[in-house]
Design a protein around this motif. Structure first.
Motif, PDB file in Angstrom:
ATOM      1  N   SER A 123      21.834 -38.118   5.677  1.00 24.60           N
ATOM      2  CA  SER A 123      20.724 -38.558   6.521  1.00 24.60           C
ATOM      3  C   SER A 123      20.058 -39.790   5.934  1.00 24.60           C
ATOM      4  CB  SER A 123      19.699 -37.430   6.675  1.00 24.60           C
ATOM      5  OG  SER A 123      19.161 -37.089   5.423  1.00 24.60           O
ATOM      6  N   ALA A 124      19.457 -40.567   6.806  1.00 24.48           N
ATOM      7  CA  ALA A 124      18.775 -41.790   6.385  1.00 24.48           C
ATOM      8  C   ALA A 124      17.470 -41.433   5.684  1.00 24.48           C
ATOM      9  CB  ALA A 124      18.495 -42.669   7.593  1.00 24.48           C
ATOM     10  N   GLN A 125      17.122 -42.228   4.693  1.00 21.90           N
ATOM     11  CA  GLN A 125      15.871 -42.014   3.966  1.00 21.90           C
ATOM     12  C   GLN A 125      14.722 -42.604   4.771  1.00 21.90           C
ATOM     13  OE1 GLN A 125      15.768 -43.727   0.053  1.00 21.90           O
ATOM     14  NE2 GLN A 125      13.687 -43.071  -0.330  1.00 21.90           N
ATOM     15  N   ARG A 126      13.641 -41.853   4.882  1.00 20.54           N
ATOM     16  CA  ARG A 126      12.454 -42.292   5.610  1.00 20.54           C
ATOM     17  C   ARG A 126      11.628 -43.238   4.734  1.00 20.54           C
ATOM     18  NH1 ARG A 126       7.419 -40.365   5.847  1.00 20.54           N
ATOM     19  NH2 ARG A 126       6.223 -40.878   7.676  1.00 20.54           N
ATOM     20  N   CYS A 127      10.984 -44.197   5.364  1.00 22.97           N
ATOM     21  CA  CYS A 127      10.096 -45.133   4.674  1.00 22.97           C
ATOM     22  C   CYS A 127       8.970 -44.355   3.997  1.00 22.97           C
ATOM     23  CB  CYS A 127       9.527 -46.125   5.684  1.00 22.97           C
ATOM     24  SG  CYS A 127       8.373 -47.328   4.985  1.00 22.97           S
ATOM     25  N   SER A 128       8.548 -44.776   2.813  1.00 23.30           N
ATOM     26  CA  SER A 128       7.484 -44.102   2.058  1.00 23.30           C
ATOM     27  C   SER A 128       6.088 -44.419   2.570  1.00 23.30           C
ATOM     28  CB  SER A 128       7.578 -44.472   0.575  1.00 23.30           C
ATOM     29  OG  SER A 128       8.759 -43.939   0.026  1.00 23.30           O
ATOM     30  N   CYS A 129       5.966 -45.338   3.520  1.00 25.05           N
ATOM     31  CA  CYS A 129       4.685 -45.632   4.157  1.00 25.05           C
ATOM     32  C   CYS A 129       4.256 -44.375   4.911  1.00 25.05           C
ATOM     33  CB  CYS A 129       4.850 -46.815   5.107  1.00 25.05           C
ATOM     34  SG  CYS A 129       3.399 -47.251   6.079  1.00 25.05           S
ATOM     35  N   ASN A 130       3.076 -43.855   4.649  1.00 25.09           N
ATOM     36  CA  ASN A 130       2.639 -42.578   5.206  1.00 25.09           C
ATOM     37  C   ASN A 130       2.725 -42.494   6.719  1.00 25.09           C
ATOM     38  OD1 ASN A 130       2.064 -41.544   2.673  1.00 25.09           O
ATOM     39  ND2 ASN A 130      -0.047 -42.247   2.735  1.00 25.09           N
ATOM     40  N   ALA A 131       2.396 -43.540   7.423  1.00 23.54           N
ATOM     41  CA  ALA A 131       2.360 -43.500   8.883  1.00 23.54           C
ATOM     42  C   ALA A 131       3.624 -44.051   9.534  1.00 23.54           C
ATOM     43  CB  ALA A 131       1.144 -44.278   9.387  1.00 23.54           C
ATOM     44  N   CYS A 132       4.540 -44.551   8.748  1.00 22.04           N
ATOM     45  CA  CYS A 132       5.741 -45.203   9.274  1.00 22.04           C
ATOM     46  C   CYS A 132       6.783 -44.178   9.706  1.00 22.04           C
ATOM     47  CB  CYS A 132       6.329 -46.124   8.208  1.00 22.04           C
ATOM     48  SG  CYS A 132       7.598 -47.254   8.828  1.00 22.04           S
ATOM     49  N   THR A 133       7.498 -44.494  10.766  1.00 24.31           N
ATOM     50  CA  THR A 133       8.561 -43.631  11.261  1.00 24.31           C
ATOM     51  C   THR A 133       9.931 -44.262  11.060  1.00 24.31           C
ATOM     52  OG1 THR A 133       8.327 -44.567  13.467  1.00 24.31           O
ATOM     53  CG2 THR A 133       7.052 -42.584  12.992  1.00 24.31           C
ATOM     54  N   CYS A 134       9.985 -45.376  10.377  1.00 23.59           N
ATOM     55  CA  CYS A 134      11.234 -46.110  10.178  1.00 23.59           C
ATOM     56  C   CYS A 134      12.083 -45.503   9.071  1.00 23.59           C
ATOM     57  CB  CYS A 134      10.929 -47.562   9.815  1.00 23.59           C
ATOM     58  SG  CYS A 134       9.984 -48.437  11.059  1.00 23.59           S
ATOM     59  N   SER A 135      13.355 -45.842   9.106  1.00 22.46           N
ATOM     60  CA  SER A 135      14.285 -45.461   8.053  1.00 22.46           C
ATOM     61  C   SER A 135      14.476 -46.648   7.126  1.00 22.46           C
ATOM     62  CB  SER A 135      15.640 -45.066   8.648  1.00 22.46           C
ATOM     63  OG  SER A 135      15.508 -43.925   9.443  1.00 22.46           O
ATOM     64  N   CYS A 152      10.519 -49.637   4.229  1.00 25.67           N
ATOM     65  CA  CYS A 152      11.377 -50.366   5.158  1.00 25.67           C
ATOM     66  C   CYS A 152      11.124 -51.871   5.117  1.00 25.67           C
ATOM     67  CB  CYS A 152      11.218 -49.829   6.576  1.00 25.67           C
ATOM     68  SG  CYS A 152       9.602 -50.127   7.318  1.00 25.67           S
ATOM     69  N   CYS A 153       9.933 -52.287   4.666  1.00 25.75           N
ATOM     70  CA  CYS A 153       9.614 -53.715   4.618  1.00 25.75           C
ATOM     71  C   CYS A 153       8.491 -53.971   3.603  1.00 25.75           C
ATOM     72  CB  CYS A 153       9.215 -54.227   6.000  1.00 25.75           C
ATOM     73  SG  CYS A 153       7.733 -53.459   6.678  1.00 25.75           S
ATOM     74  N   GLU A 154       8.269 -55.220   3.285  1.00 25.53           N
ATOM     75  CA  GLU A 154       7.221 -55.604   2.330  1.00 25.53           C
ATOM     76  C   GLU A 154       5.833 -55.218   2.829  1.00 25.53           C
ATOM     77  OE1 GLU A 154       7.278 -56.876  -0.781  1.00 25.53           O
ATOM     78  OE2 GLU A 154       9.461 -56.744  -0.773  1.00 25.53           O
ATOM     79  N   ALA A 155       5.599 -55.320   4.132  1.00 25.61           N
ATOM     80  CA  ALA A 155       4.287 -54.974   4.681  1.00 25.61           C
ATOM     81  C   ALA A 155       3.955 -53.514   4.384  1.00 25.61           C
ATOM     82  CB  ALA A 155       4.248 -55.232   6.183  1.00 25.61           C
ATOM     83  N   CYS A 156       4.927 -52.622   4.583  1.00 27.19           N
ATOM     84  CA  CYS A 156       4.710 -51.204   4.285  1.00 27.19           C
ATOM     85  C   CYS A 156       4.537 -50.997   2.778  1.00 27.19           C
ATOM     86  CB  CYS A 156       5.864 -50.362   4.813  1.00 27.19           C
ATOM     87  SG  CYS A 156       5.854 -50.125   6.604  1.00 27.19           S
ATOM     88  N   ALA A 157       5.328 -51.681   1.980  1.00 27.95           N
ATOM     89  CA  ALA A 157       5.244 -51.542   0.521  1.00 27.95           C
ATOM     90  C   ALA A 157       3.875 -51.965  -0.001  1.00 27.95           C
ATOM     91  CB  ALA A 157       6.342 -52.364  -0.149  1.00 27.95           C
ATOM     92  N   ASN A 158       3.258 -52.927   0.653  1.00 20.69           N
ATOM     93  CA  ASN A 158       1.941 -53.417   0.242  1.00 20.69           C
ATOM     94  C   ASN A 158       0.800 -52.707   0.954  1.00 20.69           C
ATOM     95  OD1 ASN A 158       2.983 -55.333  -1.570  1.00 20.69           O
ATOM     96  ND2 ASN A 158       3.382 -56.745   0.104  1.00 20.69           N
ATOM     97  N   GLY A 159       1.119 -51.653   1.716  1.00 23.55           N
ATOM     98  CA  GLY A 159       0.087 -50.882   2.394  1.00 23.55           C
ATOM     99  C   GLY A 159      -0.591 -51.632   3.522  1.00 23.55           C
ATOM    100  N   HIS A 160       0.095 -52.631   4.080  1.00 23.52           N
ATOM    101  CA  HIS A 160      -0.466 -53.429   5.182  1.00 23.52           C
ATOM    102  C   HIS A 160      -1.837 -53.986   4.784  1.00 23.52           C
ATOM    103  CE1 HIS A 160       2.762 -51.939   7.736  1.00 23.52           C
ATOM    104  NE2 HIS A 160       2.519 -50.746   7.230  1.00 23.52           N
ATOM    105  N   SER A 161      -1.945 -54.387   3.523  1.00 25.25           N
ATOM    106  CA  SER A 161      -3.225 -54.831   2.956  1.00 25.25           C
ATOM    107  C   SER A 161      -3.868 -55.994   3.701  1.00 25.25           C
ATOM    108  CB  SER A 161      -3.048 -55.192   1.485  1.00 25.25           C
ATOM    109  OG  SER A 161      -2.090 -56.222   1.343  1.00 25.25           O
ATOM    110  N   SER A 162      -3.075 -56.832   4.318  1.00 20.93           N
ATOM    111  CA  SER A 162      -3.634 -57.958   5.080  1.00 20.93           C
ATOM    112  C   SER A 162      -3.435 -57.773   6.573  1.00 20.93           C
ATOM    113  CB  SER A 162      -2.980 -59.268   4.638  1.00 20.93           C
ATOM    114  OG  SER A 162      -3.226 -59.496   3.274  1.00 20.93           O
TER     115      SER A 162
END
Length: 76
Positions: A2-14, A28-38
């Motif tokens: 199975s695909a690994q889910r993104c670690s962003c709490n609200a994200c549904t992406c793989s 899944c992306c830098e924005a999620c990794a940075n917590g959508h800080s901006s």
């Protein structure tokens, strides 16, 4: 497999081969990794995780900091 889910709490992406790694977690992306800080959106157009707000590492639950060595609450 199975695909690994993104670690962003609200994200549904793989997470795919372009995963952004931070603190031992895959996003899944830098924005999620940075917590959508901006306020950056998720790389997936149909994902609304950036709109749901992400907890900041500095505002994480400090319960462990407020307990003694046995996990009992520290007396004031």
């Amino acid at each position: 497999m199975s695909a690994q889910r993104c670690s962003c709490n609200a994200c549904t992406c793989s997470v795919d081969a372009n995963a952004a790694l931070q603190d031992g977690k895959a996003y899944c992306c830098e924005a999620c990794a940075n917590g959508h800080s901006s306020g950056e959106p998720c790389r997936m157009a149909d994902c609304t995780c950036s709109e749901r707000g992400q907890p900041k590492p500095s505002s994480a639950d400090s319960a462990l900091d407020e307990t003694g060595p046995m996990g009992d609450p520290v007396s004031p």
